[in-house]
Scaffold this active site. Sequence first.
Site, short mmCIF file in Angstrom:
data_model
loop_
_atom_site.label_atom_id
_atom_site.label_comp_id
_atom_site.label_asym_id
_atom_site.label_seq_id
_atom_site.Cartn_x
_atom_site.Cartn_y
_atom_site.Cartn_z
N LYS A 124 0.86 -1.19 0.00
CA LYS A 124 0.00 0.00 0.00
C LYS A 124 0.90 1.23 0.00
O LYS A 124 1.71 1.42 0.90
CB LYS A 124 -0.90 0.00 1.24
CG LYS A 124 -1.60 1.36 1.49
CD LYS A 124 -2.52 1.34 2.72
CE LYS A 124 -3.08 2.73 3.02
NZ LYS A 124 -3.95 2.77 4.22
N ASP A 152 -12.12 7.23 3.68
CA ASP A 152 -10.89 7.04 4.46
C ASP A 152 -10.49 5.56 4.53
O ASP A 152 -9.41 5.24 5.02
CB ASP A 152 -11.11 7.61 5.87
CG ASP A 152 -9.80 7.83 6.61
OD1 ASP A 152 -8.73 7.75 5.97
OD2 ASP A 152 -9.85 8.08 7.84
N GLU A 201 -9.32 3.74 2.24
CA GLU A 201 -8.84 3.79 0.86
C GLU A 201 -7.77 2.73 0.55
O GLU A 201 -7.63 2.31 -0.60
CB GLU A 201 -8.27 5.19 0.57
CG GLU A 201 -6.82 5.46 1.01
CD GLU A 201 -6.59 5.36 2.51
OE1 GLU A 201 -7.59 5.43 3.27
OE2 GLU A 201 -5.43 5.19 2.93
N ASP A 240 -2.55 10.44 3.33
CA ASP A 240 -3.95 10.05 3.53
C ASP A 240 -4.67 11.09 4.39
O ASP A 240 -4.56 11.09 5.61
CB ASP A 240 -4.00 8.67 4.22
CG ASP A 240 -5.43 8.19 4.44
OD1 ASP A 240 -6.36 8.78 3.86
OD2 ASP A 240 -5.60 7.21 5.20
N ARG A 256 -7.48 -0.43 1.21
CA ARG A 256 -8.01 -1.70 0.71
C ARG A 256 -8.45 -1.59 -0.75
O ARG A 256 -8.41 -2.56 -1.50
CB ARG A 256 -9.15 -2.17 1.62
CG ARG A 256 -10.31 -1.22 1.68
CD ARG A 256 -11.21 -1.45 2.90
NE ARG A 256 -10.61 -0.94 4.14
CZ ARG A 256 -11.18 -1.04 5.34
NH1 ARG A 256 -12.35 -1.63 5.47
NH2 ARG A 256 -10.58 -0.54 6.40
N LYS A 311 -10.09 13.21 7.86
CA LYS A 311 -9.60 12.88 9.19
C LYS A 311 -9.54 14.13 10.06
O LYS A 311 -9.41 15.23 9.55
CB LYS A 311 -8.16 12.32 9.09
CG LYS A 311 -8.05 10.96 8.48
CD LYS A 311 -6.59 10.51 8.44
CE LYS A 311 -6.45 9.13 7.84
NZ LYS A 311 -7.07 8.07 8.64
N ASP A 366 1.76 6.65 5.31
CA ASP A 366 0.77 5.67 4.89
C ASP A 366 1.21 4.89 3.65
O ASP A 366 0.44 4.13 3.07
CB ASP A 366 -0.58 6.38 4.65
CG ASP A 366 -1.78 5.48 4.89
OD1 ASP A 366 -1.62 4.43 5.54
OD2 ASP A 366 -2.88 5.83 4.41
#
Length: 501
Positions: free
Chosen positions: A265, A347, A349, A270, A351, A277, A288
Site C-alpha cells: 500500500k 478514508d 482507501e 492520507d 483496501r 480525518k 501511509d
Amino acid sequence: MPSRLTFKFSPLTAPGKGVLIVFCGDGLTFGAATARVIAPARDQIRQAAAAERFTGKNGAALELAVPAGLKVDRLIVLGLGKSGSHAQKEVLKFGGIALGKLPAGASAATILAELPTRAMRGEEAADLALGAQLRAYEFDRYRTKRKEDEPERPPRRDLTIAVADVAGARRAYAERAALAEGVTLARDLVNEPPNVLYPEEFARRAQRLRKLGVAVEVLDVPALKRLGMNALLGVGQGSAHPSRVVVMRWNGGRKGDAPVAFIGKGVCFDTGGISIKPSAGMEDMKGDMAGAACVTGLMHALAARRARVNAVGVIGLVENMPDGKAQRPGDIVTSMSGQTIEIVNTDAEGRLVLGDVIWYAAKRFKPKFMVDLATLTGAIIVALGHEYAGMFANNDQLAERLSKAGEATGELVWRMPLAKEYDKLIDSRFADMKNTGGSRSAGAITAAHFIKRFVDDKMPWAHLDIAGTGFDSRQTDVNRSWGSGWGVRLLDRLVKDYYER
Ligand code: BES
Ligand code: MN
Ligand code: ZN
C-alpha cells in the site's frame, strides 16, 4: 549535521585510539583475547564495576574514561548476561547497543568481537556491524542547524570490528550490507515529507533499482485505466498528483520458476478524502506508504545481495485528498476484478488500492504466494499496539513461515482470524461489497476480508497490517527512526530460509 558511519574489520588486537567496546559475561568474565587487551586496566575495571554494581547482566554497560594503561580515551564494557546461546537477533541487538553507547563526539571506535566463552564467528561479527549500521541511521536531510543542546558531531565515525576471522566477517557482511541498504531505503521513503514524496517521485525512486538489475515498470493513469483499476484510480482522483503503479522484478532464481510476490500500500498522504480525518496528528499520514516502502526496500535488498529467487514487488501509489473531483461516500466503482464496491467511507482507501493491485499481480505473475503489507487500520493498533504486526493468512504453511521469520528477526507478527461471519459484514445493499464494515467492531479483520475478496482461495496469501509497526513504532536497539523500515528484514529472511534455490 550528519555523521557518516564507516566500517572495517580487523584482527583481534588492542586499538591505539578512540573508544574501545568489549563484551563480558555475567560475573565479569572476559574472553581470552579481550582479557589480554584490557589487562592493564583490570583493577580499575573491577573497582568501577563494584562501585556501579555492574555485574555484566544482559544489556547493561560500564563506562570508563581514560582506562589505565590502554591507548584509548574510553572503555565501554557491555554485559551479555548468562545466556550461552547468542541468537542472531541478540548479536544484532548488541551491535545496536554498542553504537548507542558511543559518545556523540567520538570519531573512532573499536568493538572487540569476542564472547566470554569463545571468539565470535565471522557471521556474528557481521551481525554486530549490521546492528550498529541500523542503529546509526538518522533522517537528517532537512536539518540545517544543530540544536542548542545538541553536541557537535564529527562528520565521519570510523567503526572497527576486531574479529578472529576477518575474511569470514567481510564475506558475511557483504550480504548484510545489502540488507542495511534496503532497510535504509525503506526508512528514507517513509520519513520523506509528502510534498516531496508523491506518487510520481516515489516511482522515480523505485526506478533507481534498475542499476541493481531490477526490471522496473511504471504504469501511469492511462495504463491503469486500460487495465480497469478503477478502485485504485478512484482513491487518487481528488489529488493534483496522478496515481502510479510500480512493478519491480528481480530474477535471481531458475528461469521459468514462479516468482514470490510482495504487494504494498503506497498512500503517499492520507487525508481521509471527503471522509476527512481530524487534523490532530494528520501529519503522520505521510507514512501511509510504509507498505510500499517495505516492498521497495526488500526488492533492493534481494537484488543487491543477488538472492537466488524470482521475486516481484508491486506497489500502488496514490494520494487521498478531498477535492471537487474527489470520490464521494456513496460512489460505486468497478474494480479490475469486475467486482463492484460501494464506497461508504473514503478514508478506507488502502483496501481499494490493494484490491486492484493484488488482483493484477496474481493474474499477471501467477506467483507461488503473495504477501501484502499495508498501514491499513487504526484498529490493528488498538489490538496489538506497536509490537506485533497483524497477520491474516489463508494458508497455514505461509503463516507459520512468516511467524518463524518474525521470531528470528525480531519483526514480530501475530496471526488474526478470518471467518465468514466477519466477511458478511462487508456485504453491500447496492454493490458486491462496501469498503468498511460500517462499525468499529473488528475493523482490522473486516479490512483483511475486503482484500481477501480479491485473492483466489487456492493462492497462498498473507496480509500484514503494519499500521502499528511501519512508523512511530517501538524504539529498539536497532531502530531509532520514525519510519522503521519494518518488514524488510522479515521478508528477506522468509525468502532466504524457504524460497532460495
Ligand atoms: N491509513 C489509515 C490507517 C492508519 C491509522 C494507519 C493510523 C496508521 C495509523 C487508513 O487508511 C484508515 O484511515 N483507516 C480507517 C478505516 C476506517 C475508516 C474503516 C481507520 O483505521 O480508522
Ligand atoms: Mn484512510
Ligand atoms: Zn490510509
